[in-house]
Design a protein around this motif. Structure first.
Motif, PDB file in Angstrom:
ATOM      1  N   MET A 142       0.838  -1.210   0.000  1.00 29.24           N
ATOM      2  CA  MET A 142       0.000   0.000   0.000  1.00 29.24           C
ATOM      3  C   MET A 142       0.863   1.246   0.000  1.00 29.24           C
ATOM      4  O   MET A 142       0.624   2.197  -0.744  1.00 29.24           O
ATOM      5  CB  MET A 142      -0.880   0.030   1.257  1.00 29.24           C
ATOM      6  CG  MET A 142      -2.100  -0.824   1.190  1.00 29.24           C
ATOM      7  SD  MET A 142      -3.187  -0.460   2.621  1.00 29.24           S
ATOM      8  CE  MET A 142      -2.310  -1.277   3.941  1.00 29.24           C
ATOM      9  N   GLN A 168       1.244   4.129  -2.775  1.00 31.41           N
ATOM     10  CA  GLN A 168       0.815   5.454  -2.355  1.00 31.41           C
ATOM     11  C   GLN A 168       1.931   6.473  -2.574  1.00 31.41           C
ATOM     12  O   GLN A 168       1.720   7.550  -3.124  1.00 31.41           O
ATOM     13  CB  GLN A 168       0.419   5.422  -0.872  1.00 31.41           C
ATOM     14  CG  GLN A 168      -0.303   6.669  -0.413  1.00 31.41           C
ATOM     15  CD  GLN A 168      -1.597   6.894  -1.161  1.00 31.41           C
ATOM     16  OE1 GLN A 168      -2.338   5.951  -1.434  1.00 31.41           O
ATOM     17  NE2 GLN A 168      -1.858   8.130  -1.566  1.00 31.41           N
ATOM     18  N   GLY A 180      -7.911  -5.900  -3.052  1.00 29.97           N
ATOM     19  CA  GLY A 180      -7.954  -4.791  -2.085  1.00 29.97           C
ATOM     20  C   GLY A 180      -8.443  -5.207  -0.720  1.00 29.97           C
ATOM     21  O   GLY A 180      -9.001  -4.384   0.025  1.00 29.97           O
ATOM     22  N   SER A 234      -9.411  -3.136   2.582  1.00 30.78           N
ATOM     23  CA  SER A 234      -9.528  -1.697   2.322  1.00 30.78           C
ATOM     24  C   SER A 234     -10.995  -1.335   2.107  1.00 30.78           C
ATOM     25  O   SER A 234     -11.830  -2.211   1.879  1.00 30.78           O
ATOM     26  CB  SER A 234      -8.730  -1.330   1.070  1.00 30.78           C
ATOM     27  OG  SER A 234      -9.445  -1.745  -0.080  1.00 30.78           O
ATOM     28  N   VAL A 293      -9.614  -0.454  -6.827  1.00 31.08           N
ATOM     29  CA  VAL A 293      -8.397  -0.767  -6.094  1.00 31.08           C
ATOM     30  C   VAL A 293      -7.387  -1.524  -6.953  1.00 31.08           C
ATOM     31  O   VAL A 293      -6.334  -1.919  -6.500  1.00 31.08           O
ATOM     32  CB  VAL A 293      -8.783  -1.530  -4.796  1.00 31.08           C
ATOM     33  CG1 VAL A 293      -9.135  -2.968  -5.115  1.00 31.08           C
ATOM     34  CG2 VAL A 293      -7.717  -1.442  -3.739  1.00 31.08           C
ATOM     35  N   LEU A 326      -4.594   3.842  -3.035  1.00 31.54           N
ATOM     36  CA  LEU A 326      -5.820   3.867  -2.243  1.00 31.54           C
ATOM     37  C   LEU A 326      -6.181   5.283  -1.810  1.00 31.54           C
ATOM     38  O   LEU A 326      -7.347   5.585  -1.552  1.00 31.54           O
ATOM     39  CB  LEU A 326      -5.631   3.030  -0.967  1.00 31.54           C
ATOM     40  CG  LEU A 326      -5.314   1.542  -1.144  1.00 31.54           C
ATOM     41  CD1 LEU A 326      -5.160   0.878   0.215  1.00 31.54           C
ATOM     42  CD2 LEU A 326      -6.423   0.855  -1.920  1.00 31.54           C
ATOM     43  N   ALA A 334      -7.607   6.100   3.011  1.00 33.36           N
ATOM     44  CA  ALA A 334      -7.937   4.679   2.943  1.00 33.36           C
ATOM     45  C   ALA A 334      -6.746   3.839   3.384  1.00 33.36           C
ATOM     46  O   ALA A 334      -6.914   2.778   3.999  1.00 33.36           O
ATOM     47  CB  ALA A 334      -8.369   4.315   1.519  1.00 33.36           C
ATOM     48  N   THR A 353      -7.067   1.164   6.320  1.00 34.59           N
ATOM     49  CA  THR A 353      -6.746  -0.237   6.063  1.00 34.59           C
ATOM     50  C   THR A 353      -5.670  -0.729   7.023  1.00 34.59           C
ATOM     51  O   THR A 353      -5.703  -1.872   7.495  1.00 34.59           O
ATOM     52  CB  THR A 353      -6.301  -0.395   4.599  1.00 34.59           C
ATOM     53  OG1 THR A 353      -7.250   0.258   3.758  1.00 34.59           O
ATOM     54  CG2 THR A 353      -6.213  -1.861   4.204  1.00 34.59           C
TER      55      THR A 353
END
Lengths: 697, 697
Positions: B25, B29, B270, B273, B281, B286, B290, B294
């Motif tokens: 993630m 991100q 996902g 999430s 996703v 995300l 999120a 998550t």
């Protein structure tokens, strides 16, 4: 040829089948080249289908509601040529006029595989009427048949009205072991099962012999079980020569209303010949002696070549001919009435047949305003596509699971996806199946819809076999490819096309467009929509492209000539250097032009969205755009340099990709690979200095 | 990171899995780009496989008997990067030396998808060690895994000896819905079933969500039933998060000894999430919020990025690390002993690892005598191939059902075909499956065999997706394509390549060879066999090509430089015109040279079997072969003219194909398309006259 010869139907059936076998053997033997074994094995099945089931009128082989027969095992072309000849299929001219002369004469059969014969080595659409699709590259025919069957469902739903079942044709494809092994057929079969195409019947000619030997050496899967897994109806014919079994299987297809049907037929390659069931009879003539021996087996006169017994032509006339003529007559009468009741719909049907567009199809096209930030060409294209689709009801399309990324969803007519419960939808979910997507689009075009499909440019590689057939068949499929360069960015080299543009441009008959801004997108679409015989590729960006201010630069109309002068040196005067580019790199060239102007170097920017169109322009125009006297030229494209020399010449330079790309944000990639205004300026400056000495004009 | 933290294995399992999820993630991100959903859903399965089953030593990721893990759903690369980091896989240099530094550092994870990070967008072989295959184009990874598994069987049979089970590695591939839809995976699965590859395990991560939505919209077949039809063992894991079920399924693979295994895992894209089970996703970050939410679900500290809890590195070290190290140590001890007992075999194994050839590999290569009638290059190539194969035991190959036509059958070692009962055979029956043939060959090359495969040049189109990966991965697969032009004759345009040569030449890193006669075939093979990092394409004729008399023309050694002067004007003196060509057209150029000589025009014939090699030569050599002063140049090739301008220049002419071919005997085609000595002579004469006026030198 006396009428009374036609007495016992069983005798006539056998005679007709053996006549086909004899012609196939003789044609291959005379050509000293070809594939006799498959026709000999499967002739009873093809005969039964044509003579007893196919709703096809030889007198009008392009009647819109005819059943389609696709010979996916195209190497068995002699079988098709025999059928087209014996049933008396008429020729059709390129303007869709049915002619008086036969599509396949006896002379054509006797010149099988010779130059200009209407019986070439493999079935060729548009060259010989009665051929529904060009086949030979295995798997393509069956995959196209899925597109045809989807079209059939779509046409029925859009055009049929109470009392007017205008479209209810079936689609048959005859396929061999090779077709069943190819990935594209697997993809298409999965789609057909999902879509519950009950108007589709594949006949699997399982002779279990391929070029390398018995299929035991590589192909031992349970094909019937596989098709059941796809959701097909599967039935088996244990003996291709048992006409009763064959007919029952074809009947079972007719009575199946929720699934496509696979008829698995056990056949014998080279049936009746001394080399039956061996690879020897696949791809070479039997030899004179074996031909004679085989004719004895079939009760054919062994010293007569291309022998057609008395009464055989009439027998076909009584079968497929009479049935087809009646069906067509009824349809035409019905259509006449339909045209009175639903003139607008009838007009659509008629235009489709000759690949005309509706009047006013481009009424909604309008220019995009200048915008320095701009818009991705995938996005402007998506808008234009919808503007056209609104006025061209049979423009339909799909994507290999990338619609949200390629921006090709049609919002018209409810904006839904084609499904068993929604057969008039304009959008098709092809799934992650690029090759089938392209092949099915070919099938849709062959049934006169105007299809597009979309994917990432990198995955055009997966679909090349089918894209080539669009070009070879001269059907106007629109292949839309976005994510057209290292502009893809972070996904990296597996997803960044480099050599794909060159690969597509090298293909004969394919028009490749890479517009530079939103207004070029409009003009390219205007050309593409109007194509009647040529497939097109639209190559579009993921990233935003500035929309040029057309009050400052030349009109995007120039795109219709393939390449045009976008802008001359800002200071006026003759250019010292030409900057040639396409797509996203045109804006880069414009920036370099400004930098060069600041240094006193006059640069002309030429946008070249479609090389094929430019190459067709008169020399005068080409020389006007690319003056031969200006040899300082820089080609700029985020793709392989391959092919650019034609325009850039030996004194020029090419800023292009010489390796695969890399995974990074676009900005980093642009400087890594040299796509910056400074670099273009530097290269252009060096060229000009080299040619004119330090002092520039 | 204290030891006592490692107490409850279940807790540690969960912690490790969530650590992977967190890193994935965060990486996406931070990059603001990537695919978080798939890693989050399938992390428990990948973790279980690596931690509890995979025989893989992070300290030596190229140990020859390691189990292979192929991430066929390559967009889930963050999952692989996390595993390579957490298990501490070492980097390997291009000369196959294991280095002290990690393959993937924490910094690499934090620069996921940035330039020069070892964590690019998709797994890239040779760029990051621990990556067994470049993946991302869907379907390729699973198809390559089949080639790897065949290699495993082959290696075991050739090298294992009583008490020395040197090769018994397993091959795992992790694939998503997209991989399952692609044709190439269907083809490869059919091969794997036929070949009963019990060392192969595909894990099907069925999250039933693709980019366009739920798979219900296009992919509703029964995949398990399909694989049963192929002859696979199929087992299902109803919940990807149930580690017990996952382990049991992996055990069932280990105990299956006659079939490949498909583990169908139901997972949730996902997972955990807010956008679980949605396409949202799949391919985008995300979002900060999120991600935090998550992390809370997973019990991860929501404000720490790239968080690796205490003890996690050690936990992996105790699992895959310890098991792998022990297995490798045992293997190395065994190999040492083996090398004493079977030094010749050990030498083979060692050479393979670094892609060296045996000493004396080219001992059997000998020149072909001059022969005006000559021999097809497919035939001379077949002979040379066997001459090399005799001395290179791990040179193996197959064909997409065209061995008798491509002349690539290896007669060495019994001349048999690879089958469950014959695992040491050198020939592979790939069936009518070109795409899988190329992809499986990639897999064989990745396991250090030296594979070739063959087909018709036209069908290179079907295999392009995999050919590109050969080039991108820099593995020396040899793609042999015969029937290289309209020389195909009667089969017609569906089988006559036109644009394929240009398409292949445009591909970065691919070496394309089109030799002109039998002795060029020898020299091209000499180059090709020696390639260690580049795939090659051999383009060969169906029809006979004269074998030039090398006592009269220059030596074929020149082929190694890509292009060379085959013959200068017979009367001596500087050439007036250059005739450039490749393959079958070189003999045509030689004939035109004679005709031109009779007219007093001096023509040089340049044979250009490999453009890529020629382009690498120093400018001096290139100018020697193609003197810049001679601008009267004719390029002659039975292919698209695309790309020829580079050598021919704006003052030259190109005799090439501008359309598709036609079905006819070759002689008729040669005159139809202008490949006759008279035509070449005429074009050359016109060029010379144009430049020099009517009187020629």
């Amino acid at each position: 040829m006396t009428e009374h010869a036609v007495t016992d139907p069983d005798v006539m059936d056998a005679r007709a089948i053996n006549t086909i076998r004899g012609i196939c053997m003789d044609a291959v033997q005379k050509a000293e080249s070809g594939h006799p074994g498959t026709p000999m094995g499967i002739a009873p099945v093809a005969y039964t289908l044509w003579q007893k089931f196919l709703r096809f009128d030889p007198a009008d082989p392009i009647w819109p509601n005819r059943d389609r027969f696709v010979l996916s095992e195209g190497h068995a072309s002699a079988l098709l040529w025999s059928l087209l000849h014996l049933t008396g299929v008429r020729a059709v001219d390129p303007d869709y006029e049915v002619l008086g002369r036969p599509a396949v004469t006896m002379d054509d059969l006797k010149t099988f595989r010779q130059l200009d014969s209407h019986c070439p080595g493999h079935p060729e659409y548009r060259w010989t009427s009665g051929v529904e699709a060009t086949t030979g590259p295995l798997g393509q025919g069956v995959a196209m048949s899925v597109g045809m069957a989807m079209s059939g469902q779509w046409l029925a739903t859009r055009y049929n009205r109470e009392g007017f079942p205008l479209f209810d044709f079936d689609v048959y494809a005859l396929a061999g072991d090779g077709c069943m092994m190819e990935g594209v057929s697997n993809e298409a079969a999965s789609v057909a099962g999902h879509q519950k195409l009950s108007n589709l019947c594949w006949i699997y000619d399982s002779n279990r012999v391929t070029i390398e030997g018995h299929t035991d050496i590589t192909f031992t899967e349970d094909v019937a079980a596989r098709f059941l897994a796809y959701g097909w109806n599967v039935t088996t014919v244990a003996d291709a020569n048992n006409l009763g079994m064959v007919a029952r299987a074809l009947h079972s297809f007719r009575t199946e209303h929720t699934r496509p049907t696979l008829i698995l037929v056990h056949s014998h390659i080279g049936y009746g010949s001394p080399m039956e069931d061996t690879p020897k009879v696949h791809g070479s003539p039997l030899g004179e002696q074996a031909v004679r021996a085989t004719k004895r087996v079939f009760g054919l006169p062994e010293n007569l070549d291309f022998y057609v017994p008395d009464g055989i032509y009439e027998w076909f006339e009584r079968g497929v001919g009479t049935r087809g003529a009646a069906a067509r007559a009824a349809w035409e009468a019905s259509f006449k009435e339909y045209a009175n009741t639903f003139p607008a719909l009838a007009d659509e049907i008629e235009r489709m047949q000759t690949r005309e567009l509706p009047i006013g199809w481009d009424a909604d096209l309008s220019p995009f305003p200048a915008d320095p930030k701009g818009v991705a060409s995938r996005a402007s294209s998506g808008q234009v596509l919808n503007d056209i689709a609104r006025n061209v009801p049979w423009l339909v399309g799909g994507s290999a699971d990338l619609t949200p990324s390629t921006d090709t969803w049609l919002k018209v007519d409810g904006g839904t996806g084609f499904e068993p419960a929604d057969r008039a939808a304009r959008n098709f979910h092809h799934g992650v199946r690029e090759h089938a997507a392209a092949a099915m689009s070919n099938g849709m075009a062959l049934t006169k819809l105007r299809p597009f499909w979309s994917g990432f440019l990198i995955f055009s590689d997966y679909a090349r076999g089918a894209i080539r057939l669009s070009a070879l068949m001269e059907v106007p499929v629109i292949h839309i490819f976005t994510h057209d360069s290292i502009g893809v960015g972070e996904d990296g080299p597996t997803h960044q096309p480099v050599e794909q543009l060159a690969s597509l441009r090298a293909m004969p008959g394919l028009m490749v467009f890479r517009p530079a801004d939103a207004n070029e997108v409009v003009e390219c679409w205007r050309v593409v929509a109007g194509l009647r015989r040529e497939p097109a590729v639209m190559v579009l960006s993921r990233q935003a492209l500035p929309t040029f201010d057309r009050s400052v630069v030349h009109s995007a109309d120039g795109a219709a000539r393939g390449a045009y002068v976008l802008a001359d040196p800002p200071g006026g005067g003759d250019p010292d250097v030409l900057l040639l580019s396409t797509g996203s790199e045109v804006a880069l060239a414009m920036n370099a032009r400004d930098e060069l102007a600041a240094e006193g170097i006059g640069a002309r920017v030429v946008s070249m969205p479609c090389w094929e169109l430019f190459d067709r322009q008169p020399a005068e125009y080409r020389d006007e755009v690319l003056p031969p006297s200006v040899t300082a030229r820089v080609g700029i494209e985020q793709a392989s340099s391959f092919g650019w020399d034609r325009y850039v010449g030996p004194a020029g330079a090419i800023i292009a990709m010489h390796t695969f790309g890399a995974s990074a944000p676009l900005k980093q990639l642009l400087s890594k690979f040299g796509f910056t205004p400074d670099r273009v300026t530097e290269v252009a400056r060096d060229l000009v200095r080299e040619q004119h000495g330090e002092g520039t004009s």
